[in-house]
Scaffold this motif. Structure first.
Motif, PDB file in Angstrom:
ATOM      1  N   ALA A 115     -25.421  25.572 -19.266  1.00 14.43           N
ATOM      2  CA  ALA A 115     -25.135  24.139 -19.365  1.00 14.43           C
ATOM      3  C   ALA A 115     -26.043  23.324 -18.453  1.00 14.43           C
ATOM      4  CB  ALA A 115     -23.668  23.879 -19.020  1.00 14.43           C
ATOM      5  N   THR A 116     -26.199  23.744 -17.183  1.00 16.85           N
ATOM      6  CA  THR A 116     -27.039  22.983 -16.269  1.00 16.85           C
ATOM      7  C   THR A 116     -28.500  23.012 -16.706  1.00 16.85           C
ATOM      8  OG1 THR A 116     -27.195  24.943 -14.842  1.00 16.85           O
ATOM      9  CG2 THR A 116     -25.536  23.310 -14.265  1.00 16.85           C
ATOM     10  N   GLY A 117     -28.954  24.153 -17.224  1.00 18.47           N
ATOM     11  CA  GLY A 117     -30.326  24.236 -17.718  1.00 18.47           C
ATOM     12  C   GLY A 117     -30.543  23.403 -18.964  1.00 18.47           C
ATOM     13  N   THR A 118     -29.521  23.320 -19.805  1.00 17.65           N
ATOM     14  CA  THR A 118     -29.629  22.547 -21.042  1.00 17.65           C
ATOM     15  C   THR A 118     -29.759  21.057 -20.743  1.00 17.65           C
ATOM     16  OG1 THR A 118     -28.385  24.201 -22.296  1.00 17.65           O
ATOM     17  CG2 THR A 118     -28.454  21.980 -23.209  1.00 17.65           C
ATOM     18  N   VAL A 119     -29.108  20.592 -19.682  1.00 18.04           N
ATOM     19  CA  VAL A 119     -29.228  19.179 -19.300  1.00 18.04           C
ATOM     20  C   VAL A 119     -30.690  18.838 -19.010  1.00 18.04           C
ATOM     21  CG1 VAL A 119     -28.658  17.472 -17.536  1.00 18.04           C
ATOM     22  CG2 VAL A 119     -26.879  18.984 -18.418  1.00 18.04           C
ATOM     23  N   LEU A 120     -31.343  19.659 -18.185  1.00 17.75           N
ATOM     24  CA  LEU A 120     -32.734  19.389 -17.820  1.00 17.75           C
ATOM     25  C   LEU A 120     -33.669  19.580 -19.014  1.00 17.75           C
ATOM     26  CD1 LEU A 120     -32.860  21.112 -14.314  1.00 17.75           C
ATOM     27  CD2 LEU A 120     -32.557  18.696 -14.838  1.00 17.75           C
ATOM     28  N   SER A 121     -33.434  20.609 -19.807  1.00 16.87           N
ATOM     29  CA  SER A 121     -34.290  20.846 -20.978  1.00 16.87           C
ATOM     30  C   SER A 121     -34.141  19.735 -22.002  1.00 16.87           C
ATOM     31  CB  SER A 121     -33.939  22.188 -21.617  1.00 16.87           C
ATOM     32  OG  SER A 121     -34.052  23.234 -20.681  1.00 16.87           O
ATOM     33  N   GLY A 122     -32.916  19.252 -22.143  1.00 23.38           N
ATOM     34  CA  GLY A 122     -32.697  18.144 -23.063  1.00 23.38           C
ATOM     35  C   GLY A 122     -33.473  16.908 -22.661  1.00 23.38           C
ATOM     36  N   GLN A 123     -33.566  16.675 -21.345  1.00 23.39           N
ATOM     37  CA  GLN A 123     -34.354  15.537 -20.870  1.00 23.39           C
ATOM     38  C   GLN A 123     -35.827  15.693 -21.237  1.00 23.39           C
ATOM     39  OE1 GLN A 123     -33.672  15.250 -16.646  1.00 23.39           O
ATOM     40  NE2 GLN A 123     -31.455  14.994 -16.863  1.00 23.39           N
ATOM     41  N   TRP A 135     -28.038  13.320 -26.156  1.00 27.33           N
ATOM     42  CA  TRP A 135     -27.484  14.421 -26.931  1.00 27.33           C
ATOM     43  C   TRP A 135     -28.526  15.057 -27.857  1.00 27.33           C
ATOM     44  CZ3 TRP A 135     -27.603  14.463 -32.220  1.00 27.33           C
ATOM     45  CH2 TRP A 135     -27.810  13.242 -32.872  1.00 27.33           C
ATOM     46  N   VAL A 136     -29.547  14.300 -28.233  1.00 34.99           N
ATOM     47  CA  VAL A 136     -30.557  14.823 -29.168  1.00 34.99           C
ATOM     48  C   VAL A 136     -31.270  16.034 -28.570  1.00 34.99           C
ATOM     49  CG1 VAL A 136     -32.698  14.316 -30.400  1.00 34.99           C
ATOM     50  CG2 VAL A 136     -30.881  12.592 -30.297  1.00 34.99           C
ATOM     51  N   GLY A 137     -31.823  15.849 -27.371  1.00 35.49           N
ATOM     52  CA  GLY A 137     -32.536  16.951 -26.734  1.00 35.49           C
ATOM     53  C   GLY A 137     -31.633  18.127 -26.440  1.00 35.49           C
ATOM     54  N   ILE A 138     -30.400  17.861 -26.022  1.00 31.70           N
ATOM     55  CA  ILE A 138     -29.455  18.930 -25.694  1.00 31.70           C
ATOM     56  C   ILE A 138     -29.137  19.768 -26.921  1.00 31.70           C
ATOM     57  CG2 ILE A 138     -27.034  19.337 -25.071  1.00 31.70           C
ATOM     58  CD1 ILE A 138     -27.311  17.061 -23.033  1.00 31.70           C
ATOM     59  N   VAL A 139     -28.870  19.127 -28.042  1.00 29.77           N
ATOM     60  CA  VAL A 139     -28.535  19.861 -29.270  1.00 29.77           C
ATOM     61  C   VAL A 139     -29.740  20.636 -29.788  1.00 29.77           C
ATOM     62  CG1 VAL A 139     -27.850  19.612 -31.687  1.00 29.77           C
ATOM     63  CG2 VAL A 139     -26.665  18.302 -29.909  1.00 29.77           C
ATOM     64  N   ILE A 140     -30.917  20.016 -29.772  1.00 30.20           N
ATOM     65  CA  ILE A 140     -32.126  20.715 -30.230  1.00 30.20           C
ATOM     66  C   ILE A 140     -32.381  21.952 -29.376  1.00 30.20           C
ATOM     67  CG2 ILE A 140     -34.647  20.556 -30.372  1.00 30.20           C
ATOM     68  CD1 ILE A 140     -34.317  17.660 -31.238  1.00 30.20           C
ATOM     69  N   PHE A 141     -32.224  21.817 -28.070  1.00 27.58           N
ATOM     70  CA  PHE A 141     -32.447  22.955 -27.187  1.00 27.58           C
ATOM     71  C   PHE A 141     -31.434  24.067 -27.457  1.00 27.58           C
ATOM     72  CE2 PHE A 141     -32.042  25.212 -23.106  1.00 27.58           C
ATOM     73  CZ  PHE A 141     -33.356  25.615 -22.948  1.00 27.58           C
ATOM     74  N   GLY A 142     -30.198  23.685 -27.724  1.00 25.14           N
ATOM     75  CA  GLY A 142     -29.189  24.687 -28.058  1.00 25.14           C
ATOM     76  C   GLY A 142     -29.542  25.454 -29.322  1.00 25.14           C
ATOM     77  N   ILE A 338     -20.449  21.458 -22.666  1.00 25.31           N
ATOM     78  CA  ILE A 338     -20.418  21.273 -21.212  1.00 25.31           C
ATOM     79  C   ILE A 338     -21.601  20.413 -20.766  1.00 25.31           C
ATOM     80  CG2 ILE A 338     -20.566  22.431 -18.974  1.00 25.31           C
ATOM     81  CD1 ILE A 338     -19.171  24.829 -20.278  1.00 25.31           C
ATOM     82  N   ALA A 339     -22.778  20.677 -21.337  1.00 23.98           N
ATOM     83  CA  ALA A 339     -23.974  19.921 -20.969  1.00 23.98           C
ATOM     84  C   ALA A 339     -23.820  18.444 -21.308  1.00 23.98           C
ATOM     85  CB  ALA A 339     -25.201  20.498 -21.670  1.00 23.98           C
ATOM     86  N   LEU A 340     -23.215  18.168 -22.439  1.00 26.91           N
ATOM     87  CA  LEU A 340     -23.030  16.779 -22.850  1.00 26.91           C
ATOM     88  C   LEU A 340     -22.079  16.033 -21.907  1.00 26.91           C
ATOM     89  CD1 LEU A 340     -22.767  17.271 -26.718  1.00 26.91           C
ATOM     90  CD2 LEU A 340     -24.634  16.157 -25.473  1.00 26.91           C
ATOM     91  N   ALA A 341     -21.166  16.791 -21.278  1.00 30.40           N
ATOM     92  CA  ALA A 341     -20.192  16.166 -20.388  1.00 30.40           C
ATOM     93  C   ALA A 341     -20.550  16.374 -18.924  1.00 30.40           C
ATOM     94  CB  ALA A 341     -18.805  16.744 -20.671  1.00 30.40           C
ATOM     95  N   ALA A 342     -21.796  16.796 -18.634  1.00 35.47           N
ATOM     96  CA  ALA A 342     -22.200  17.159 -17.278  1.00 35.47           C
ATOM     97  C   ALA A 342     -22.077  15.977 -16.325  1.00 35.47           C
ATOM     98  CB  ALA A 342     -23.625  17.680 -17.272  1.00 35.47           C
TER      99      ALA A 342
END
Length: 469
Positions: A115-123, A135-142, A338-342
């Motif tokens: 989750a914490t890594g997804t936040v940064l990758s989404g950015q 949310w776009v970057g977070i979902v794509i990374f997932g 979790i990343a979306l609600a970080a």
């Protein structure tokens, strides 16, 4: 396992000799690439943010990475010998059902890091695509993580090689640019020593490495059984420590820049450091690939851990690939939520998360390594790992009690925002709980297990079953 383009067929079952392949060099590139990533940069920056000078932060991080990396690499060396995912082997210490206790905590760890890594990758993905909706970057990374983790072992190692090359190029450019912009005197001058912050830097480095322990053998288990343990050990240790130290050192240096904006916008700051424009685009790509590598490890290891927990109760040692893929998807879906609600207070929460994980995983590492190398002396009854009525039983009181004692014994030594132990107060706030967790747990477990364990006279191999397609 088939060709490199097929979906991996093995899950928690032992890998037969006919499917063993690869070289310990692959362990180096995998762990080097997995550590050349933005979260490791943040981890290194934390040492400076919480009081250490960059020079002493780097020295402390090195000590911690070497200490934790040695423990982690000893776990990796078990992979070729056993041909099993890491946490399955925990049943030899905790019992077939008893292993579920550390397993549940492992799943929580994987979710936290994912989750914490997804936040940064989404950015980073959002900056590549020039979109504002987080949310776009977070979902794509997932989704990207799911593709690689679903295909499995070969794809993961291939990604590690790509991440190694891109990481070297990207981080070399950032390191040179940082020194060119700020000067060595600004970054490294006047190295005042702070003992408490120095011990925190050691704990951050050790914690980073130790948390790889519960899944590191997942990625060495396909190596030929006759691969020398020392070769696997050194390849894993070198890759992981060199990659993490480069990233963490860069983080410590960035955090030492006067009025650094890194704390408020980690990904954006790195892009600005690169110089913006096309070069920043490339650096964002490096960030995504590095995080994709380690996030795939989290998802793949998380699915293996979920399956290990479930099959202890279903009494199965064969799991179809489609079930593994479903576990990967479920794991990533939860991590994305979790990343979306970080929390916006990312850095402080991340520091506490890493140090808390240290408390629950150092006793597990101590028990697993002491038992495997000193008590059982690398003799494991592999079929019994899947049989509650076998040699290891359903529950192993020795390991379970020692594990709980090892966790509880660290509480007086904790240095957390929510709780600071009395001994930590007496030490001025220095966190040495991870040392207590390793040494005390090993000291209790070894003599007790020597009296109560029943290892086989020699390694007992499984009756090989064909892989499922």
């Amino acid at each position: 396992m088939g060709t490199g383009t097929t979906i991996e067929r093995r899950t928690i079952d032992p890998v037969p000799d006919s499917e063993r392949h690869g070289s310990p060099r692959n362990q180096f590139t995998l762990w080097f690439g997995a550590n050349m990533q933005i979260t490791a940069v943040v981890d290194g920056a934390l040492a400076v943010v919480f009081g250490a000078h960059a020079v002493w932060a780097i020295v402390g991080l090195l000590i911690g990475n070497l200490a934790g990396g040695a423990v982690m690499a000893l776990h990796s060396a078990q992979g070729p010998r056993l041909g099993l995912p890491q946490m399955i082997s925990s049943r030899a210490q905790f019992g077939v059902l008893g292993a579920a206790l550390p397993l549940v905590l492992v799943i929580v760890m994987y979710l936290g890091f994912a989750a914490t890594g997804t936040v940064l990758s989404g950015q980073a993905i959002n900056k590549i695509l020039h979109v504002d909706a987080s949310w776009v970057g977070i979902v794509i990374f997932g989704l990207l993580t799911f593709v690689v983790a679903a295909f499995g072992y070969r794809w993961i190692h291939a990604l590690g090689k790509v991440a190694s090359v891109l990481g070297i190029l990207g981080f070399a450019y950032l390191t040179i640019k940082l020194f060119a912009d700020q000067g060595a005197s600004t970054l490294l001058g006047h190295p005042e020593f702070d003992g408490v912050a120095f011990l925190l830097a050691i704990a951050l480095g050790a914690g980073w490495q130790l948390t790889f322990g519960p899944y590191v053998a997942d990625y060495s288990r396909y190596l030929p059984a006759n691969t020398p343990e020392r070769t696997t050990f050194w390849a894993t240790l070198a890759g992981s420590v060199l990659g993490s130290m480069w990233s963490m050192s860069l983080g410590a240096l960035i955090a030492s820049v006067p009025k650094s904006g890194f704390l408020d916008n980690q990904v954006g700051y790195v892009g600005d450091l690169a110089g913006g424009g096309a070069i920043a685009f490339v650096i964002y790509l490096v960030i995504v690939v590095g995080k994709l590598t380690v996030n795939t490890l989290n998802a793949y290891g998380g699915s293996m851990t979920m399956l290990t927990t479930a099959t202890a109760f279903t009494r199965s040692n064969i799991v179809r690939p489609v079930v593994r893929m479903a576990c990967v998807f479920a794991f990533l879906a939860v991590s994305v939520v979790i990343a979306l609600a970080a929390s916006a207070d990312f850095l402080d929460n991340f520091k506490n998360f890493v140090l808390l994980l240290l408390m629950v995983f150092t006793p597990w590492s101590a028990i697993n390594l002491v038992d495997y190398y000193l008590v059982s002396r690398e003799r494991v009854d592999i079929p019994a790992l899947f049989d509650q009525n076998g040699r290891y039983g359903a529950w192993n009181v020795t390991a379970l009690v020692t594990y709980v004692v090892g966790v509880l014994a660290q509480i007086p030594f904790l240095a957390q925002s929510l709780y600071t132990g009395p001994i930590t107060d007496a030490l001025g706030g220095a966190d040495i709980s991870w040392i207590v967790g390793l040494v005390l747990t090993g000291a209790i477990y070894y003599p007790w297990a020597r009296r109560t364990s029943n290892p086989p006279e020699a390694m007992i191999e499984p009756v090989r079953e064909p892989a499922l397609s």
